[in-house]
Design an enzyme around this catalytic site. Structure first.
Site: not given
Ligand code: 2HA
Ligand code: ZN
Length: 281
Positions: A121, A145, A147, A175, A216
């Site tokens: 990525e 990033h 998951h 929140e 994703h």
């Protein structure tokens, strides 16, 4: 290259591997899932360049261009590498890449001591670090990033627009709007590591601090490691609460109690937040 240099003991590397450890323990990094990048300060970059002999090694094309990051150094996770292993051997698991004078190619200046290359990525990290850095007057240095399960589950059910996803999360838990008052961008499913995904995300990062990738995960920005980690945590927790409430409600979204628009505006007023009014009803 001097792989015994003290780079692995510098403060920013400690912060970086600390985030990897926490993300792993949160369950957000199955196998080699997820990745992280950090844009070094000029001072940190000087320290790294001193111990490096990268000068003259060939540039590898990125597939995207980020001219505003020309010459920057980025610490990144490795392609195929497990984030859970980063803290045990940063010089083996992580790399520092230098960006070319055009911002469209990279070369290794430190790390991946036993071979390896940056995360698949990398194009997304470079483009989005440049967009977030511009949007924050240079403050943003971290892109993370992950998951997280509940957020990904949510993208199986809710309409894939910025507004639909953001409002459900803001309304689920108080929140959440405090953590991301500008809301979240949403990119429909796309091939991981593609320039298409990087470019679609970078458009959204002009407005948002974080972008959801359907089926994703989440790509979150932050000035520092705590901010990026905290953003993922708050968004995932709101998604978990949304999923729990929906399950307890026989799958219906018709919740008897929620935070309405006036409530969201009141939170923003109380905490002086840059609420994204365009996402409200
Ligand atoms: O690093 O998460 O999106 C593996 C991934 C690709
Ligand atoms: Zn991923």
């Amino acid at each position: 290259m001097d792989t015994c240099s003290p780079v692995g003991e510098m403060e920013f590397v400690k912060g970086f591997v600390g985030l990897c450890d926490v993300g792993w323990r949160m369950g957000w990094h199955e196998r080699n899932g997820g990745n992280l990048s950090y844009r070094l300060t000029e001072e940190e970059a000087e320290g790294v360049r001193l111990g490096s002999d990268a000068e003259g090694s060939p540039w590898e094309p990125l597939g995207v261009a980020a001219p505003s990051l020309a010459g920057s150094l980025l610490l990144v996770t490795g392609s195929g590498r497990y984030l859970k292993n980063a803290s045990a051997a940063p010089e083996r698991e992580l790399g520092i890449v230098e960006l070319s004078p055009e911002g469209d190619a990279w070369r290794l200046v430190w790390g991946f001591a036993e071979g390896g290359r940056p995360t698949s990525e990398l194009p997304s990290h470079v483009l989005n670090l440049s967009v977030r850095s511009e949007a924050t007057g240079g403050a943003c240095r971290v892109l993370y990033h992950a998951h997280p399960s509940h957020l990904v589950a949510m993208t199986a059910l809710v309409p894939l627009t910025d507004r639909d996803v953001t409002l459900r999360l803001w309304r689920a838990m108080t929140e959440c709007v405090i953590a991301c008052p500008r809301g979240l961008g949403v990119v429909p499913w796309a091939v991981p590591g593609s320039a298409e995904l990087a470019e679609a995300s970078s458009e959204l990062f002009r407005t948002y601090d974080a972008v959801v990738w359907a089926q994703h995960g989440l790509f979150a920005s932050g000035d520092g490691f705590d901010e990026a980690l905290g953003l993922v945590h708050a968004v995932e927790k709101a998604a978990e609460i949304y999923c729990l409430a929906r399950s307890m409600n026989a799958g219906s979204e018709d919740f008897p109690n929620t935070i309405d628009d006036d409530g969201l505006r009141a939170i923003a007023h109380r905490y002086d937040l840059p609420l994204n009014e365009a996402l409200l009803d």
